[in-house]
Motif scaffolding. Structure first.
Motif, short mmCIF file in Angstrom:
data_model
loop_
_atom_site.label_atom_id
_atom_site.label_comp_id
_atom_site.label_asym_id
_atom_site.label_seq_id
_atom_site.Cartn_x
_atom_site.Cartn_y
_atom_site.Cartn_z
N ARG A 122 0.91 -1.12 -0.11
CA ARG A 122 -0.01 0.03 0.06
C ARG A 122 0.82 1.26 0.03
O ARG A 122 1.87 1.24 0.80
N LEU A 123 0.57 2.30 -0.93
CA LEU A 123 1.15 3.31 -1.03
C LEU A 123 0.21 4.70 -0.68
O LEU A 123 -0.82 4.53 -0.98
N LYS A 124 0.95 5.69 -0.32
CA LYS A 124 0.22 6.97 -0.26
C LYS A 124 0.93 7.87 -1.27
O LYS A 124 2.07 8.21 -1.18
N ILE A 125 0.24 8.54 -2.14
CA ILE A 125 0.84 9.30 -3.12
C ILE A 125 -0.10 10.64 -3.03
O ILE A 125 -1.33 10.69 -3.23
N GLY A 126 0.61 11.77 -2.79
CA GLY A 126 -0.08 13.19 -2.54
C GLY A 126 -0.18 13.60 -4.12
O GLY A 126 0.72 13.27 -4.94
N GLU A 127 -1.10 14.53 -4.23
CA GLU A 127 -1.37 15.30 -5.40
C GLU A 127 -0.10 16.06 -6.05
O GLU A 127 -0.15 16.22 -7.07
N VAL A 137 -0.16 -3.67 -6.28
CA VAL A 137 0.12 -2.08 -5.50
C VAL A 137 -1.35 -1.49 -5.44
O VAL A 137 -2.13 -1.42 -6.32
N GLU A 138 -1.31 -1.12 -4.22
CA GLU A 138 -2.75 -0.27 -3.72
C GLU A 138 -2.33 1.24 -3.60
O GLU A 138 -1.53 1.43 -2.63
N ILE A 139 -2.94 2.04 -4.37
CA ILE A 139 -2.47 3.60 -4.00
C ILE A 139 -3.52 4.25 -3.40
O ILE A 139 -4.87 4.26 -3.93
N GLU A 140 -3.27 4.92 -2.23
CA GLU A 140 -4.28 5.83 -1.58
C GLU A 140 -3.88 7.51 -2.18
O GLU A 140 -2.79 7.65 -1.91
N HIS A 141 -4.69 8.14 -2.73
CA HIS A 141 -4.47 9.41 -3.44
C HIS A 141 -4.73 10.21 -1.99
O HIS A 141 -5.76 10.23 -1.31
N VAL A 142 -3.59 11.15 -1.92
CA VAL A 142 -3.86 12.18 -0.74
C VAL A 142 -4.10 13.49 -1.41
O VAL A 142 -3.36 14.04 -2.31
N PRO A 143 -5.00 14.28 -1.16
CA PRO A 143 -5.45 15.53 -1.64
C PRO A 143 -4.48 16.60 -0.82
O PRO A 143 -3.96 16.42 -0.06
#
Lengths: 111, 216
Positions: free
Chosen positions: A27-32, A59-65
């Motif tokens: 799991r990844l966190k990727i900011g805008e 791979v699961e990506i959580e988009h961070v606003p």
């Protein structure tokens, strides 16, 4: 491509070699504002994983606003990409709270 | 089913090496800046004019980053400064390790300033800390005034904006004021300069400013 390479290296650091094939999901966190295009990252990751023991990984990506706190009115707001002022009082004196993330959160293993 | 919690930055390793570079620069009292822009904005030309202006006043070394060729290192070498060329062979940015390796080829005791010219790209170099004191982003008037809005990540991480090729303003559809306004909307702390490497307009203001940073 080097970001995908870094992800694989981090996973290998945390998972014993004999358990690499058990890695199921990352799991990844990727900011805008990270400058990373998730589809391109996934594309690069797929190329690299086929050459490693992590062939079964998804791979699961959580988009961070993008969020920011205004130093003038102290309110926190979520910003549209490319609009960098407080949505309440329109001050540009803001402090970014989120949006630059490029993090690996956790790794899930099969039993 | 087991979950291993990691919660760390993907580029943490790069950041650690960048921090080692930064400490090395501080120990040797070297002011370091990282020149970033799209391909063709004039990074090497600004660098050449800067070296010309600083010749005999400040001891400078240069690290050149390019995808292929050492053409830029050859241009810079004419100014009699130590220059190391990094060829990334396809890589679209410099990283802290590449810079650390290049530093082995420079005698740091003999310089006061290090200029790193990054690979021409407004996206990835924004994410890679090299250990520099600041990023200097160059936008040329031929690129249009909306560049900061299209690539905000770079403008957020930069300390200085140079608007280059202002001698071409009569021929292009670009308003330097609009460009500045767009950039300052993203990062109100940006210090801005307007330059032309052909007429040399603005070069002395920029150079005097960086010399002042040495003494801070």
């Amino acid at each position: 491509m080097s970001i995908a390479q870094n992800i694989i290296e981090i996973v290998k650091e945390h998972v014993p070699k004999e358990a690499n094939e058990k890695v199921k999901r990352i799991r990844l966190k990727i900011g805008e504002l990270s400058g990373v295009v998730p589809d391109s990252l996934l594309f690069c990751f797929d190329i690299l994983k086929n050459g490693s023991a992590l062939g079964n990984v998804s791979v699961e990506i959580e988009h961070v606003p993008i969020t920011a706190r205004c130093r003038s009115c102290d309110k926190t707001s979520q910003l549209e990409y490319g609009v960098f002022f407080c949505t309440s009082c329109h001050s540009s004196d803001i402090e970014l709270l989120t949006g630059k993330e490029l993090n690996i959160v956790d790794i899930e293993l099969n039993d | 089913m087991g979950i291993i919690t990691i919660e760390r930055k993907i580029l943490e390793k790069n950041d650690e090496i960048a921090q080692q570079n930064r400490e090395l620069f501080e120990r040797n009292k070297i002011f370091v800046f990282n020149l970033v822009s799209s391909p063709g904005s004039g990074k090497t030309s600004i660098l050449e004019r800067t070296l010309e202006h600083l010749a005999g006043k400040i001891k400078v070394a240069v690290i050149e980053g390019d995808v292929q060729t050492d053409f830029d290192a050859q241009r810079v070498a004419k100014y009699n400064v130590p220059v190391v060329q990094i060829v990334t062979h396809g890589g679209c940015h410099l990283d802290a390790q590449l810079v650390q390796d290049a530093l082995n080829k420079i005698s740091l005791q003999n310089i006061q300033m290090l200029i790193i010219e990054n690979v021409g790209n407004l996206v990835c170099p924004a994410n890679y800390d090299l250990g520099e004191a600041m990023k200097v982003v160059i936008v040329s008037t031929t690129e249009g005034d909306d560049k900061p809005l299209k690539y905000p990540g770079m403008f957020l991480n930069a300390s200085v904006l140079i608007i280059n090729k202002i001698d071409l303003l009569p021929y292009v559809n670009c308003s330097p004021n609009q460009l500045k306004q767009n950039a300052l909307q993203i990062n109100p702390k940006l210090i801005t300069f307007e330059t032309s490497c052909t007429t040399k307009e603005g070069i002395s203001e920029w150079c005097e400013w960086i010399v002042r940073q040495l003494h801070k």
